[in-house]
Structure formats: structure tokens, C-alpha cells
Enzyme design. Structure first.
Site, PDB file in Angstrom:
ATOM      1  N   ARG A   1     -25.999 -20.565  13.899  1.00  0.00           N
ATOM      2  CA  ARG A   1     -26.958 -21.606  13.451  1.00  0.00           C
ATOM      3  C   ARG A   1     -28.112 -21.751  14.442  1.00  0.00           C
ATOM      4  NH1 ARG A   1     -24.328 -27.113  12.518  1.00  0.00           N
ATOM      5  NH2 ARG A   1     -26.329 -27.483  11.475  1.00  0.00           N
TER       6      ARG A   1
ATOM      7  N   HIS B   1     -36.301 -18.564   3.168  1.00  0.00           N
ATOM      8  CA  HIS B   1     -36.409 -19.415   1.974  1.00  0.00           C
ATOM      9  C   HIS B   1     -37.255 -18.733   0.907  1.00  0.00           C
ATOM     10  CE1 HIS B   1     -34.725 -23.311   3.392  1.00  0.00           C
ATOM     11  NE2 HIS B   1     -35.008 -22.786   4.576  1.00  0.00           N
TER      12      HIS B   1
ATOM     13  N   GLU C   1     -37.512 -19.356  -2.091  1.00  0.00           N
ATOM     14  CA  GLU C   1     -38.057 -20.342  -3.043  1.00  0.00           C
ATOM     15  C   GLU C   1     -39.373 -20.959  -2.543  1.00  0.00           C
ATOM     16  OE1 GLU C   1     -35.712 -20.839  -0.931  1.00  0.00           O
ATOM     17  OE2 GLU C   1     -35.706 -22.911  -0.208  1.00  0.00           O
TER      18      GLU C   1
ATOM     19  N   CYS D   1     -30.608 -19.818   3.676  1.00  0.00           N
ATOM     20  CA  CYS D   1     -30.612 -20.515   4.972  1.00  0.00           C
ATOM     21  C   CYS D   1     -29.322 -21.319   5.169  1.00  0.00           C
ATOM     22  CB  CYS D   1     -31.879 -21.354   5.120  1.00  0.00           C
ATOM     23  SG  CYS D   1     -32.230 -21.694   6.850  1.00  0.00           S
TER      24      CYS D   1
ATOM     25  N   ILE E   1     -37.008 -21.473   8.447  1.00  0.00           N
ATOM     26  CA  ILE E   1     -37.041 -22.862   8.927  1.00  0.00           C
ATOM     27  C   ILE E   1     -35.729 -23.139   9.650  1.00  0.00           C
ATOM     28  CG2 ILE E   1     -37.280 -25.293   8.286  1.00  0.00           C
ATOM     29  CD1 ILE E   1     -38.682 -24.330   5.711  1.00  0.00           C
ATOM     30  N   ARG E   2     -35.796 -23.200  10.966  1.00  0.00           N
ATOM     31  CA  ARG E   2     -34.585 -23.388  11.797  1.00  0.00           C
ATOM     32  C   ARG E   2     -33.444 -22.507  11.259  1.00  0.00           C
ATOM     33  NH1 ARG E   2     -32.124 -27.843  12.789  1.00  0.00           N
ATOM     34  NH2 ARG E   2     -32.495 -28.795  10.782  1.00  0.00           N
TER      35      ARG E   2
ATOM     36  N   GLY F   1     -31.173 -26.536   3.811  1.00  0.00           N
ATOM     37  CA  GLY F   1     -31.091 -27.956   4.167  1.00  0.00           C
ATOM     38  C   GLY F   1     -30.374 -28.034   5.494  1.00  0.00           C
ATOM     39  N   GLU F   2     -29.444 -28.935   5.611  1.00  0.00           N
ATOM     40  CA  GLU F   2     -28.644 -29.051   6.830  1.00  0.00           C
ATOM     41  C   GLU F   2     -27.206 -28.711   6.450  1.00  0.00           C
ATOM     42  OE1 GLU F   2     -30.509 -29.553   9.539  1.00  0.00           O
ATOM     43  OE2 GLU F   2     -28.639 -29.028  10.569  1.00  0.00           O
TER      44      GLU F   2
HETATM   45  N1  GLN Z   1     -30.692 -25.322  10.720  1.00  0.00           N
HETATM   46  C1  GLN Z   1     -30.022 -25.592   9.473  1.00  0.00           C
HETATM   47  C2  GLN Z   1     -28.503 -25.512   9.658  1.00  0.00           C
HETATM   48  O1  GLN Z   1     -28.043 -24.966  10.629  1.00  0.00           O
HETATM   49  C3  GLN Z   1     -30.474 -24.664   8.374  1.00  0.00           C
HETATM   50  C4  GLN Z   1     -31.950 -24.865   8.084  1.00  0.00           C
HETATM   51  C5  GLN Z   1     -32.395 -24.505   6.703  1.00  0.00           C
HETATM   52  O2  GLN Z   1     -31.602 -24.438   5.754  1.00  0.00           O
HETATM   53  N2  GLN Z   1     -33.673 -24.346   6.557  1.00  0.00           N
HETATM   54  O3  GLN Z   1     -27.811 -25.994   8.835  1.00  0.00           O
END
Ligand code: GLN
Length: 190
Positions: free
Chosen positions: A108, A174, A176, A81, A138-139, A49-50
Site C-alpha cells: 500500500r 484509475h 475510470e 487501486c 493516486i496513492r 478509495g481507501e
Molecule cells: N492508498 C489507498 C489504500 O491503500 C488506495 C488509493 C486509491 O484507491 N486511489 O487503500
């Protein structure tokens, strides 16, 4: 002893997907949003997530110390992540308050803004149970400055993407989202 009741931190992320993979391994999934709920599980997942948002949620819900105690008591935890970022001892590139449970520096959004999401294969070679793993990024962060007790289980382009330190497992991808329960199975083996 295999863990069978697994908590999934429910602040943000693909909670349902984690729950499905846990079920595929025969475990029971419980969403965790309160410290007392941690007492009902044997292992814990911190989803992606973030990390800034999840970190604020952890503080707001009074979960910081309870999660740290849970893990320091040797109970297995998997961070994916953003979850891996939150587990790390050090964080750079817009650092967030982390839980300090894994001896790595998480950088990050290390793959930049252009190629910020991709999927690729990883293979540790030999007879590994993790052969031909599809990794969805993902990022994603990169894990750097690994401490001596941190074991690298998978790499992509030379970078560690799945690591373990004692009962702490962290994936920068990820698992999942790839419909592959092998990383969750590792968590359950504790
Ligand atoms: N870019 C997010 C962060 O730095 C992590 C992205 C993710 O969990 N897919 O928190």
C-alpha cells in the site's frame, strides 16, 4: 460470452465514473451494496478509495464470502487501486483484510507521501490494444511477488500496473479517471 450487466461495489470511490465507462462499452452498470444484488450481475468492479474503509464495509455488509464465491465461480472482476489491494492474497505496509483472489502482494501507498499522485503513459509495445494508456495513480499500491499464473498486461517503470489471473483483473491506476474504456472492455471480454 460477453458480460453485459456489471456490478460496481458502491461503498466508496468513483462509482459514477466507472458506470459512465461501462455505458461507453455498451454494458449496464448496477451499484452493489447487498449480497443478493450480486446475483443480478455478470461481472464486478471494486473501485478505488481507501482499502481499509472498503474492507470494513465489505465485512459489515456481509459481502466478503459472496464476492469470493462470485469470483471463484469464474465471473470477471476488476479491482482498481484500493480494489486491486482488496483482491490480493497478501498485503503489506499497513495491511488490510483482503479477499485473497489474486496471487500478488499489494504494498500500500508504495509511491510514498511526496509523489503520491501522478499521471503517466504506459505502452506494452507491439500491436497491443493497450497502447499509449494514460495511467492516473493516486496513492497507489505496488504489486509484488506475483504468482506464476499472474500475467502482466502493462508496466510503468518496470512495475506491473495492470495484471490478470484468470477472470481477475487488477489495475493499480484509475482507468475510470482517464476517460478510456479499454480496461473496462477487457473486463467485459472476461
Ligand atoms: N492508498 C489507498 C489504500 O491503500 C488506495 C488509493 C486509491 O484507491 N486511489 O487503500
Amino acid at each position: 460470452m460477453e458480460s453485459r450487466r456489471v456490478g460496481i461495489l458502491g461503498i466508496q470511490g468513483a462509482v459514477d465514473k466507472h458506470a459512465l465507462l461501462l455505458k461507453a462499452t455498451g454494458a449496464e452498470a448496477r451499484v452493489i451494496l447487498h449480497p443478493e444484488e450480486l446475483k443480478t450481475v455478470d461481472a464486478l468492479i471494486l473501485p478505488g478509495g481507501e482499502s481499509s474503509t472498503i474492507s470494513k464495509g465489505i465485512a459489515r455488509l456481509g459481502l466478503r464470502e459472496p464476492i469470493q464465491d462470485f469470483v471463484r465461480q469464474g465471473r470477471p472482476v476488476l479491482g482498481t487501486c484500493a480494489g486491486a489491494i482488496l483482491l490480493s492474497k497478501r498485503c503489506r505496509n499497513h495491511p488490510v483484510p483482503t479477499l485473497g483472489l489474486l496471487d500478488v502482494t499489494a504494498c500500500r501507498n508504495a509511491y510514498g507521501t511526496q509523489v503520491d499522485s501522478f499521471s503517466t503513459g504506459a505502452d506494452p509495445g507491439g500491436e497491443s490494444q493497450l497502447a499509449r494508456m494514460r495511467c492516473v495513480f493516486i496513492r497507489a499500491p505496488r504489486l509484488e511477488d506475483l504468482g506464476p499464473a499472474v500475467e502482466v498486461l502493462l508496466r510503468v517503470d518496470g512495475w506491473p500496473v495492470l495484471v490478470r489471473e484468470g477472470s481477475v483483473l487488477a489495475a493499480t491506476f484509475h482507468p475510470e479517471l482517464a476517460d478510456d474504456p479499454r480496461v473496462h472492455a477487457l473486463l467485459l471480454k472476461g
